[in-house]
Design a protein around this motif. Structure first.
Motif, PDB file in Angstrom:
ATOM      1  N   SER A  76      36.716  45.727  37.497  1.00 55.55           N
ATOM      2  CA  SER A  76      36.210  46.177  36.375  1.00 55.55           C
ATOM      3  C   SER A  76      36.436  45.519  35.197  1.00 55.55           C
ATOM      4  O   SER A  76      37.484  45.327  34.534  1.00 55.55           O
ATOM      5  CB  SER A  76      36.244  47.671  36.055  1.00 55.55           C
ATOM      6  OG  SER A  76      35.341  48.282  35.089  1.00 55.55           O
ATOM      7  N   PHE A 135      38.717  45.460  43.281  1.00 61.94           N
ATOM      8  CA  PHE A 135      37.478  45.894  42.776  1.00 61.94           C
ATOM      9  C   PHE A 135      37.743  45.918  41.237  1.00 61.94           C
ATOM     10  O   PHE A 135      37.798  46.911  40.657  1.00 61.94           O
ATOM     11  CB  PHE A 135      37.396  47.385  43.310  1.00 61.94           C
ATOM     12  CG  PHE A 135      35.854  47.983  43.530  1.00 61.94           C
ATOM     13  CD1 PHE A 135      34.993  47.295  44.155  1.00 61.94           C
ATOM     14  CD2 PHE A 135      35.442  49.370  43.191  1.00 61.94           C
ATOM     15  CE1 PHE A 135      33.554  47.667  44.112  1.00 61.94           C
ATOM     16  CE2 PHE A 135      34.194  49.719  43.305  1.00 61.94           C
ATOM     17  CZ  PHE A 135      33.439  48.785  43.842  1.00 61.94           C
ATOM     18  N   MET A 148      42.222  53.241  37.135  1.00 62.37           N
ATOM     19  CA  MET A 148      42.543  52.022  37.682  1.00 62.37           C
ATOM     20  C   MET A 148      43.931  51.899  38.299  1.00 62.37           C
ATOM     21  O   MET A 148      44.855  52.572  37.809  1.00 62.37           O
ATOM     22  CB  MET A 148      42.492  50.778  36.606  1.00 62.37           C
ATOM     23  CG  MET A 148      41.247  50.756  36.009  1.00 62.37           C
ATOM     24  SD  MET A 148      39.948  50.278  37.143  1.00 62.37           S
ATOM     25  CE  MET A 148      38.269  50.316  35.995  1.00 62.37           C
ATOM     26  N   GLN A 149      44.042  51.129  39.420  1.00 68.72           N
ATOM     27  CA  GLN A 149      45.513  51.212  40.079  1.00 68.72           C
ATOM     28  C   GLN A 149      46.156  49.890  39.850  1.00 68.72           C
ATOM     29  O   GLN A 149      47.321  49.884  40.013  1.00 68.72           O
ATOM     30  CB  GLN A 149      45.399  51.246  41.522  1.00 68.72           C
ATOM     31  CG  GLN A 149      44.670  52.702  41.769  1.00 68.72           C
ATOM     32  CD  GLN A 149      44.391  52.722  43.241  1.00 68.72           C
ATOM     33  OE1 GLN A 149      44.103  51.990  43.866  1.00 68.72           O
ATOM     34  NE2 GLN A 149      44.606  54.157  43.812  1.00 68.72           N
ATOM     35  N   HIS A 154      29.507  46.878  41.210  1.00 68.01           N
ATOM     36  CA  HIS A 154      30.172  47.655  42.188  1.00 68.01           C
ATOM     37  C   HIS A 154      29.255  48.735  42.899  1.00 68.01           C
ATOM     38  O   HIS A 154      29.664  48.793  44.010  1.00 68.01           O
ATOM     39  CB  HIS A 154      31.203  48.786  41.104  1.00 68.01           C
ATOM     40  CG  HIS A 154      32.131  47.852  40.502  1.00 68.01           C
ATOM     41  ND1 HIS A 154      31.640  47.295  39.290  1.00 68.01           N
ATOM     42  CD2 HIS A 154      33.507  47.620  40.430  1.00 68.01           C
ATOM     43  CE1 HIS A 154      32.507  46.863  38.356  1.00 68.01           C
ATOM     44  NE2 HIS A 154      33.914  47.041  39.111  1.00 68.01           N
ATOM     45  N   PRO A 168      40.992  49.432  42.898  1.00 62.87           N
ATOM     46  CA  PRO A 168      40.585  49.604  41.620  1.00 62.87           C
ATOM     47  C   PRO A 168      41.163  48.738  40.611  1.00 62.87           C
ATOM     48  O   PRO A 168      42.655  49.160  40.554  1.00 62.87           O
ATOM     49  CB  PRO A 168      40.119  51.046  41.364  1.00 62.87           C
ATOM     50  CG  PRO A 168      40.205  51.736  42.636  1.00 62.87           C
ATOM     51  CD  PRO A 168      41.391  50.835  43.416  1.00 62.87           C
ATOM     52  N   THR A 169      40.767  47.845  40.020  1.00 69.38           N
ATOM     53  CA  THR A 169      41.743  46.770  39.035  1.00 69.38           C
ATOM     54  C   THR A 169      40.803  46.708  37.733  1.00 69.38           C
ATOM     55  O   THR A 169      39.691  46.169  37.633  1.00 69.38           O
ATOM     56  CB  THR A 169      41.889  45.563  39.663  1.00 69.38           C
ATOM     57  OG1 THR A 169      42.503  45.624  40.977  1.00 69.38           O
ATOM     58  CG2 THR A 169      42.478  44.777  39.032  1.00 69.38           C
TER      59      THR A 169
END
Length: 239
Positions: free
Chosen positions: A94, A92, A167-168, A108, A124-125
């Motif tokens: 950004s 995902f 973010m992960q 998104h 989330p990246t």
């Protein structure tokens, strides 16, 4: 934490490699032989996506790809039209390096209703485009400017801001067809500041470059163009 993110986060000393396949650049008829080489290599993940893939192409592409490999298939989408229920996960993305709100949050929002209809693992990246010596498709599509490759502090601060926002994963990208890969100094500096996994891609065309990127701190390296231009590169990356 879901399975694919857990796999990336807990890899520890194992270096991960994703082969990026752009459905615009790969004929379906060529996919079986290409994936056979991927399966025989050290690749641990397959990324699927591109900046300008047409509607429904990704869905068909992933449906054909899925039975050909046991590797996790992760969407690397340039647009909401590239969401496929058949894949395993989606980055995902950004675009933190640009100032275009459409790619920070706009896309998104448009994706939410489609994602609700899938079982995709959503990761989330934070995505940072780094200057690479050429104008990339990402620049043209997003109408954004990459971060200067010599401005290491800005690269570090942007990446860290992404982590602090939740973010992960952080993804440093030189772009498809890059003349130069992300500087190793930037990879080292970013890795030092992060407590989440770091992905690096673009401009890596040799095993020597691959190893240097790992040694600089990349947890997962993405290679696409090198395989598109020379499938013999797989011979250097056999299990």
């Amino acid at each position: 934490m879901k399975a694919i993110l857990r796999n990336i986060t807990t890899a520890e000393d194992k270096k991960l490699l994703a082969v990026l396949i752009d459905p615009d650049k790969m004929e379906l008829t060529a996919l079986p032989s290409f994936i056979e080489k991927v399966n025989d290599s050290i690749a641990t993940h397959i990324f699927v996506g591109g900046s300008t893939v047409e509607d429904n192409v990704t869905q068909v592409f992933v449906a054909v790809l899925k039975p050909l490999t046991q590797l996790p298939i992760i969407l690397f989408p340039g647009d909401v039209t590239q969401i496929s229920k058949t894949a395993d996960a989606i980055l995902f993305l950004s675009l933190l390096s640009g100032n275009n709100p459409e790619y920070l949050i706009g896309k998104h929002i448009k994706a939410v209703s489609k994602l609700k209809e899938t079982n995709l693992e959503i990761i989330p990246t934070g995505y940072l485009l780094i200057e690479s010596g050429v104008e990339t498709a990402v620049q043209r599509v997003t109408l954004t400017t990459p971060i200067s490759r010599v401005n290491t502090q800005l690269i570090v601060d942007t990446a860290k801001a992404g982590e602090l926002l939740g973010m992960q994963l952080i993804y440093l990208e030189a772009g498809s067809g890059a003349k130069a890969a992300v500087p190793l100094e930037a990879v080292k500096a970013v890795k030092k500041e992060l407590s989440i996994p770091l992905i690096v891609g673009g401009g890596i065309r040799s095993k020597t470059q691959l190893e240097a990127t790992y040694n600089a701190g990349a947890d997962l390296v993405v290679i696409g163009t090198a395989f598109e231009e020379d499938e013999a590169f797989f011979d250097a990356l056999k299990e």
